[in-house]
Design a protein around this motif. Structure first.
Motif, PDB file in Angstrom:
ATOM      1  N   ALA A   1       0.954  -1.022   0.003  1.00 53.61           N
ATOM      2  CA  ALA A   1       0.132   0.044   0.017  1.00 53.61           C
ATOM      3  C   ALA A   1       0.919   1.094   0.133  1.00 53.61           C
ATOM      4  O   ALA A   1       1.844   1.332   0.644  1.00 53.61           O
ATOM      5  N   PRO A   2       0.447   2.258  -0.770  1.00 51.63           N
ATOM      6  CA  PRO A   2       1.259   3.388  -0.589  1.00 51.63           C
ATOM      7  C   PRO A   2       1.250   4.292   0.687  1.00 51.63           C
ATOM      8  O   PRO A   2       0.159   3.883   1.193  1.00 51.63           O
ATOM      9  N   ALA A   3       2.407   4.668   0.994  1.00 48.67           N
ATOM     10  CA  ALA A   3       2.548   5.490   2.271  1.00 48.67           C
ATOM     11  C   ALA A   3       1.606   6.754   2.249  1.00 48.67           C
ATOM     12  O   ALA A   3       1.609   7.538   1.335  1.00 48.67           O
ATOM     13  N   PRO A   4       0.809   6.972   3.584  1.00 46.28           N
ATOM     14  CA  PRO A   4       0.015   8.205   3.425  1.00 46.28           C
ATOM     15  C   PRO A   4       0.834   9.484   3.433  1.00 46.28           C
ATOM     16  O   PRO A   4       2.032   9.239   3.926  1.00 46.28           O
ATOM     17  N   THR A   5       0.650  10.496   2.889  1.00 51.75           N
ATOM     18  CA  THR A   5       1.411  11.762   2.844  1.00 51.75           C
ATOM     19  C   THR A   5       0.965  12.561   3.875  1.00 51.75           C
ATOM     20  O   THR A   5      -0.138  12.376   4.257  1.00 51.75           O
ATOM     21  N   ALA A   6       1.809  13.155   4.477  1.00 52.90           N
ATOM     22  CA  ALA A   6       1.497  14.258   5.676  1.00 52.90           C
ATOM     23  C   ALA A   6       0.982  15.524   4.956  1.00 52.90           C
ATOM     24  O   ALA A   6       0.056  16.091   5.845  1.00 52.90           O
ATOM     25  N   ALA A   7       0.809  15.847   3.919  1.00 56.87           N
ATOM     26  CA  ALA A   7       0.389  16.888   3.295  1.00 56.87           C
ATOM     27  C   ALA A   7      -1.196  16.950   3.270  1.00 56.87           C
ATOM     28  O   ALA A   7      -1.603  18.035   3.333  1.00 56.87           O
ATOM     29  N   ALA A   8      -1.606  15.770   3.079  1.00 53.36           N
ATOM     30  CA  ALA A   8      -3.068  15.663   2.679  1.00 53.36           C
ATOM     31  C   ALA A   8      -3.840  14.899   3.875  1.00 53.36           C
ATOM     32  O   ALA A   8      -3.745  13.798   3.693  1.00 53.36           O
ATOM     33  N   PRO A   9      -4.505  15.380   4.974  1.00 51.50           N
ATOM     34  CA  PRO A   9      -4.853  14.918   5.948  1.00 51.50           C
ATOM     35  C   PRO A   9      -6.229  14.333   5.376  1.00 51.50           C
ATOM     36  O   PRO A   9      -7.115  14.454   4.817  1.00 51.50           O
ATOM     37  N   THR A  10      -6.578  13.148   5.776  1.00 49.81           N
ATOM     38  CA  THR A  10      -7.721  12.218   5.136  1.00 49.81           C
ATOM     39  C   THR A  10      -8.790  12.508   6.084  1.00 49.81           C
ATOM     40  O   THR A  10      -9.919  12.143   5.574  1.00 49.81           O
ATOM     41  N   ALA A  11      -8.757  12.724   7.354  1.00 54.54           N
ATOM     42  CA  ALA A  11      -9.833  12.908   8.244  1.00 54.54           C
ATOM     43  C   ALA A  11      -9.898  14.181   8.855  1.00 54.54           C
ATOM     44  O   ALA A  11      -8.732  14.684   9.370  1.00 54.54           O
ATOM     45  N   PRO A  12     -11.193  14.922   9.256  1.00 53.24           N
ATOM     46  CA  PRO A  12     -11.051  16.027  10.021  1.00 53.24           C
ATOM     47  C   PRO A  12     -10.471  15.843  11.310  1.00 53.24           C
ATOM     48  O   PRO A  12     -10.526  14.688  12.124  1.00 53.24           O
ATOM     49  N   ALA A  13     -10.476  16.971  12.092  1.00 55.19           N
ATOM     50  CA  ALA A  13      -9.646  16.863  13.553  1.00 55.19           C
ATOM     51  C   ALA A  13     -10.808  16.169  14.546  1.00 55.19           C
ATOM     52  O   ALA A  13     -11.951  16.735  14.342  1.00 55.19           O
ATOM     53  N   THR A  14     -10.448  15.135  15.306  1.00 55.37           N
ATOM     54  CA  THR A  14     -11.485  14.887  16.157  1.00 55.37           C
ATOM     55  C   THR A  14     -11.253  15.288  17.637  1.00 55.37           C
ATOM     56  O   THR A  14     -10.395  16.290  17.601  1.00 55.37           O
ATOM     57  N   SER A  15     -12.349  15.192  18.440  1.00 53.50           N
ATOM     58  CA  SER A  15     -12.212  15.941  19.731  1.00 53.50           C
ATOM     59  C   SER A  15     -10.806  15.318  20.417  1.00 53.50           C
ATOM     60  O   SER A  15     -10.289  16.116  21.219  1.00 53.50           O
ATOM     61  N   GLY A  16     -10.398  13.976  20.313  1.00 57.38           N
ATOM     62  CA  GLY A  16      -9.382  13.612  20.775  1.00 57.38           C
ATOM     63  C   GLY A  16      -8.058  14.324  20.587  1.00 57.38           C
ATOM     64  O   GLY A  16      -7.243  14.677  21.263  1.00 57.38           O
ATOM     65  N   MET A  17      -7.941  14.532  19.069  1.00 53.23           N
ATOM     66  CA  MET A  17      -6.918  15.401  18.453  1.00 53.23           C
ATOM     67  C   MET A  17      -7.020  16.735  19.097  1.00 53.23           C
ATOM     68  O   MET A  17      -5.924  17.201  19.512  1.00 53.23           O
ATOM     69  N   ASN A  18      -7.962  17.363  19.315  1.00 52.64           N
ATOM     70  CA  ASN A  18      -8.111  18.750  19.778  1.00 52.64           C
ATOM     71  C   ASN A  18      -7.618  18.762  21.091  1.00 52.64           C
ATOM     72  O   ASN A  18      -7.149  19.679  21.700  1.00 52.64           O
ATOM     73  N   ARG A  19      -7.958  17.626  22.058  1.00 55.69           N
ATOM     74  CA  ARG A  19      -7.613  17.588  23.368  1.00 55.69           C
ATOM     75  C   ARG A  19      -6.020  17.503  23.309  1.00 55.69           C
ATOM     76  O   ARG A  19      -5.582  18.274  24.247  1.00 55.69           O
ATOM     77  N   ARG A  20      -5.664  16.792  22.707  1.00 56.17           N
ATOM     78  CA  ARG A  20      -4.176  16.519  22.648  1.00 56.17           C
ATOM     79  C   ARG A  20      -3.437  18.050  22.357  1.00 56.17           C
ATOM     80  O   ARG A  20      -2.378  18.192  22.865  1.00 56.17           O
TER      81      ARG A  20
ATOM     82  N   ALA B   1      -4.402  20.724  22.708  1.00 53.27           N
ATOM     83  CA  ALA B   1      -4.805  21.832  23.831  1.00 53.27           C
ATOM     84  C   ALA B   1      -3.615  21.566  24.925  1.00 53.27           C
ATOM     85  O   ALA B   1      -3.291  22.366  25.665  1.00 53.27           O
ATOM     86  N   ARG B   2      -3.536  20.033  25.180  1.00 49.44           N
ATOM     87  CA  ARG B   2      -2.675  19.690  26.288  1.00 49.44           C
ATOM     88  C   ARG B   2      -1.330  20.175  25.732  1.00 49.44           C
ATOM     89  O   ARG B   2      -0.490  20.726  26.715  1.00 49.44           O
ATOM     90  N   ARG B   3      -0.941  19.903  24.648  1.00 43.30           N
ATOM     91  CA  ARG B   3       0.537  20.265  24.071  1.00 43.30           C
ATOM     92  C   ARG B   3       0.736  21.963  24.200  1.00 43.30           C
ATOM     93  O   ARG B   3       1.781  22.357  24.503  1.00 43.30           O
ATOM     94  N   ALA B   4      -0.547  22.592  23.913  1.00 39.92           N
ATOM     95  CA  ALA B   4      -0.303  23.909  23.961  1.00 39.92           C
ATOM     96  C   ALA B   4      -0.126  24.565  25.423  1.00 39.92           C
ATOM     97  O   ALA B   4       0.824  25.277  25.704  1.00 39.92           O
ATOM     98  N   GLY B   5      -0.746  23.870  26.157  1.00 36.02           N
ATOM     99  CA  GLY B   5      -0.738  24.117  27.669  1.00 36.02           C
ATOM    100  C   GLY B   5       0.768  24.106  28.164  1.00 36.02           C
ATOM    101  O   GLY B   5       1.159  24.799  28.863  1.00 36.02           O
ATOM    102  N   ARG B   6       1.167  22.964  27.874  1.00 33.87           N
ATOM    103  CA  ARG B   6       2.543  22.461  28.195  1.00 33.87           C
ATOM    104  C   ARG B   6       3.540  23.518  27.721  1.00 33.87           C
ATOM    105  O   ARG B   6       4.460  23.997  28.527  1.00 33.87           O
ATOM    106  N   HIS B   7       3.187  23.821  26.501  1.00 33.42           N
ATOM    107  CA  HIS B   7       4.283  24.882  25.792  1.00 33.42           C
ATOM    108  C   HIS B   7       4.292  26.021  26.804  1.00 33.42           C
ATOM    109  O   HIS B   7       5.281  26.945  26.779  1.00 33.42           O
TER     110      HIS B   7
END
Length: 120
Positions: free
Chosen positions: A48-67, A69-75
């Motif tokens: 299978a071809p490797a997925p490219t980082a330039a084209a996201p296949t799915a919209p941001a989920t709530s889990g990604m948003n929480r992550r 936010a945690r990273r921004a808080g740590r920063h």
């Protein structure tokens, strides 16, 4: 035939040897017959071809948003700690410089404001 009692150490040695031999030859190899082994085709690995980082296949989920936010808080916390350390360091440097100047008589820091009595 003479009966020989086996020690606890000998029993555990035999048990360990049996377990080691059991793991050395997997049971699936022992249970598979020659006919079954020949009948199973070998499937090639999927390519299978490797997925490219330039084209996201799915919209941001709530889990990604929480992550994120945690990273921004740590920063932000890391930056606040870094800035606080810098400010404390500068305050120590400034205080040190003021004390040095006071020792050399170059400033009014740590000098008494009381009038000096003059002897008559």
């Amino acid at each position: 035939m003479s009966e020989k009692l086996i020690s606890r150490r000998g029993a555990f040695s035999l048990l360990g040897l049996g377990v080691a031999l059991g793991f050395a030859v997997p049971p699936t190899v022992l249970m598979t017959s020659d006919a079954d082994a020949q009948a199973q085709p070998i499937a090639p690995a999927p390519t299978a071809p490797a997925p490219t980082a330039a084209a996201p296949t799915a919209p941001a989920t709530s889990g990604m948003n929480r992550r994120q936010a945690r990273r921004a808080g740590r920063h932000e916390r890391r930056e606040a700690r870094r800035n606080a350390r810098h400010e404390r360091r500068e305050a120590r440097r400034n205080a040190r410089e003021m004390r040095r100047e006071a020792r050399h008589g170059n400033s009014l820091y740590m000098k008494s404001t009381k009038p000096i009595k003059q002897s008559q």
